[in-house]
Design a protein around this motif. Sequence first.
Motif, PDB file in Angstrom:
ATOM      1  N   ARG A 156       0.848  -1.191   0.000  1.00 47.61           N
ATOM      2  CA  ARG A 156       0.000   0.000   0.000  1.00 47.61           C
ATOM      3  C   ARG A 156       0.887   1.247   0.000  1.00 47.61           C
ATOM      4  NH1 ARG A 156      -4.678  -0.012   4.088  1.00 47.61           N
ATOM      5  NH2 ARG A 156      -5.569  -1.203   2.389  1.00 47.61           N
ATOM      6  N   TYR A 157       0.500   2.204  -0.859  1.00 46.44           N
ATOM      7  CA  TYR A 157       1.197   3.483  -0.961  1.00 46.44           C
ATOM      8  C   TYR A 157       0.233   4.604  -0.620  1.00 46.44           C
ATOM      9  CZ  TYR A 157       4.507   0.695  -3.626  1.00 46.44           C
ATOM     10  OH  TYR A 157       5.396  -0.256  -4.014  1.00 46.44           O
ATOM     11  N   LEU A 158       0.753   5.690  -0.092  1.00 47.90           N
ATOM     12  CA  LEU A 158      -0.035   6.867   0.251  1.00 47.90           C
ATOM     13  C   LEU A 158       0.321   7.985  -0.715  1.00 47.90           C
ATOM     14  CD1 LEU A 158      -1.845   8.561   2.177  1.00 47.90           C
ATOM     15  CD2 LEU A 158       0.226   9.052   3.477  1.00 47.90           C
ATOM     16  N   ILE A 159      -0.704   8.581  -1.327  1.00 45.23           N
ATOM     17  CA  ILE A 159      -0.517   9.694  -2.250  1.00 45.23           C
ATOM     18  C   ILE A 159      -1.434  10.829  -1.822  1.00 45.23           C
ATOM     19  CG2 ILE A 159      -0.710  10.475  -4.636  1.00 45.23           C
ATOM     20  CD1 ILE A 159      -0.267   7.576  -5.487  1.00 45.23           C
ATOM     21  N   ARG A 160      -0.885  12.028  -1.794  1.00 43.84           N
ATOM     22  CA  ARG A 160      -1.687  13.216  -1.472  1.00 43.84           C
ATOM     23  C   ARG A 160      -2.242  13.785  -2.765  1.00 43.84           C
ATOM     24  NH1 ARG A 160      -0.721  13.472   3.621  1.00 43.84           N
ATOM     25  NH2 ARG A 160       1.288  12.860   4.421  1.00 43.84           N
ATOM     26  N   ASP A 161      -3.571  13.962  -2.850  1.00 41.80           N
ATOM     27  CA  ASP A 161      -4.176  14.298  -4.136  1.00 41.80           C
ATOM     28  C   ASP A 161      -4.110  15.765  -4.518  1.00 41.80           C
ATOM     29  OD1 ASP A 161      -6.150  15.150  -2.398  1.00 41.80           O
ATOM     30  OD2 ASP A 161      -7.778  14.181  -3.472  1.00 41.80           O
ATOM     31  N   ARG A 162      -3.840  16.681  -3.648  1.00 37.25           N
ATOM     32  CA  ARG A 162      -3.711  18.074  -4.050  1.00 37.25           C
ATOM     33  C   ARG A 162      -2.238  18.457  -4.137  1.00 37.25           C
ATOM     34  NH1 ARG A 162      -8.514  17.659  -2.845  1.00 37.25           N
ATOM     35  NH2 ARG A 162     -10.207  18.917  -2.334  1.00 37.25           N
ATOM     36  N   THR A 180       5.142   4.717   1.672  1.00 41.82           N
ATOM     37  CA  THR A 180       4.565   3.401   1.933  1.00 41.82           C
ATOM     38  C   THR A 180       3.532   3.548   3.045  1.00 41.82           C
ATOM     39  OG1 THR A 180       6.128   2.786   3.665  1.00 41.82           O
ATOM     40  CG2 THR A 180       6.757   2.273   1.379  1.00 41.82           C
ATOM     41  N   GLU A 181       2.828   2.486   3.313  1.00 38.72           N
ATOM     42  CA  GLU A 181       1.836   2.525   4.383  1.00 38.72           C
ATOM     43  C   GLU A 181       2.475   2.739   5.756  1.00 38.72           C
ATOM     44  OE1 GLU A 181      -0.218  -1.277   4.846  1.00 38.72           O
ATOM     45  OE2 GLU A 181       1.492  -2.208   3.857  1.00 38.72           O
ATOM     46  N   HIS A 182       3.781   2.527   5.846  1.00 41.34           N
ATOM     47  CA  HIS A 182       4.512   2.728   7.101  1.00 41.34           C
ATOM     48  C   HIS A 182       5.193   4.097   7.154  1.00 41.34           C
ATOM     49  CE1 HIS A 182       3.729  -1.461   7.796  1.00 41.34           C
ATOM     50  NE2 HIS A 182       4.320  -1.766   6.660  1.00 41.34           N
ATOM     51  N   ARG A 183       4.778   4.986   6.254  1.00 44.80           N
ATOM     52  CA  ARG A 183       5.277   6.373   6.166  1.00 44.80           C
ATOM     53  C   ARG A 183       6.738   6.474   5.733  1.00 44.80           C
ATOM     54  NH1 ARG A 183       0.898   9.493   5.965  1.00 44.80           N
ATOM     55  NH2 ARG A 183      -0.051   9.888   7.950  1.00 44.80           N
ATOM     56  N   GLU A 184       7.238   5.471   5.056  1.00 43.92           N
ATOM     57  CA  GLU A 184       8.591   5.515   4.507  1.00 43.92           C
ATOM     58  C   GLU A 184       8.523   6.211   3.145  1.00 43.92           C
ATOM     59  OE1 GLU A 184      11.812   2.427   2.592  1.00 43.92           O
ATOM     60  OE2 GLU A 184      10.242   1.651   3.899  1.00 43.92           O
ATOM     61  N   ASP A 238      -3.324   0.410  -3.498  1.00 41.58           N
ATOM     62  CA  ASP A 238      -3.002  -0.960  -3.112  1.00 41.58           C
ATOM     63  C   ASP A 238      -2.558  -1.705  -4.362  1.00 41.58           C
ATOM     64  OD1 ASP A 238      -3.567  -1.036  -0.310  1.00 41.58           O
ATOM     65  OD2 ASP A 238      -5.696  -0.904  -0.817  1.00 41.58           O
ATOM     66  N   VAL A 239      -1.274  -2.012  -4.424  1.00 41.86           N
ATOM     67  CA  VAL A 239      -0.702  -2.684  -5.588  1.00 41.86           C
ATOM     68  C   VAL A 239      -0.746  -4.186  -5.362  1.00 41.86           C
ATOM     69  CG1 VAL A 239       1.384  -2.984  -6.964  1.00 41.86           C
ATOM     70  CG2 VAL A 239       0.753  -0.707  -6.160  1.00 41.86           C
ATOM     71  N   LEU A 240      -1.427  -4.882  -6.268  1.00 41.93           N
ATOM     72  CA  LEU A 240      -1.565  -6.328  -6.175  1.00 41.93           C
ATOM     73  C   LEU A 240      -0.578  -7.040  -7.098  1.00 41.93           C
ATOM     74  CD1 LEU A 240      -5.458  -6.358  -6.251  1.00 41.93           C
ATOM     75  CD2 LEU A 240      -3.954  -6.303  -4.252  1.00 41.93           C
TER      76      LEU A 240
END
Length: 167
Positions: free
Chosen positions: A2-8, A20-24, A135-137
């Motif tokens: 899982r990756y986190l992306i900020r949309d603005r 990453t989901e662990h804030r790396e 979420d990359v499968l």
Amino acid sequence: MRYLIRDRMFAFHEEAWIETEHREKLYKVNRRFLRLRTTFDFVDTHGEKVASITKKAFTLHHTILVKQDGAVVARISKRAFRIFSDRFKVRLRDGRRLRIVGNLWDHEFDIQHRGTTLAHISRRWFTIRDAYAVDVLSPEDSTLLVVLAVCVDHIIQDRKGEQLTNL
């Protein structure tokens, strides 16, 4: 994964991190303005360019090119005048054709190849106001799938801006 992306993240003055989901922190997205195109560079934590996104100007369809090592690896396009659905088509350098389908306005969509979901993009998993998850499968294509999610976000933000200026 899982990756986190900020949309603005595509404001004039901002650089954004994809984590990453662990804030790396994995990638920084830099925006460069050109006269006829808009270009975004994905840079890793060591400062190496991983990919670039170039929005083509003066096309009937929204078209974005994804380049790695100077070569086009993907072309994402969306018809400008779709009445019944919001779909993107992606042509990859290796000949695969992907589809991006779902509720794009709410960031709830899938990237699919022949009916198999490679990645799911969703805003609901994060309480951070301007963020969504990818979420990359399909781990072998993880960087490309994250880049495609950013491309879709960029096109959506452009379309929202166009609709606001037409009011």
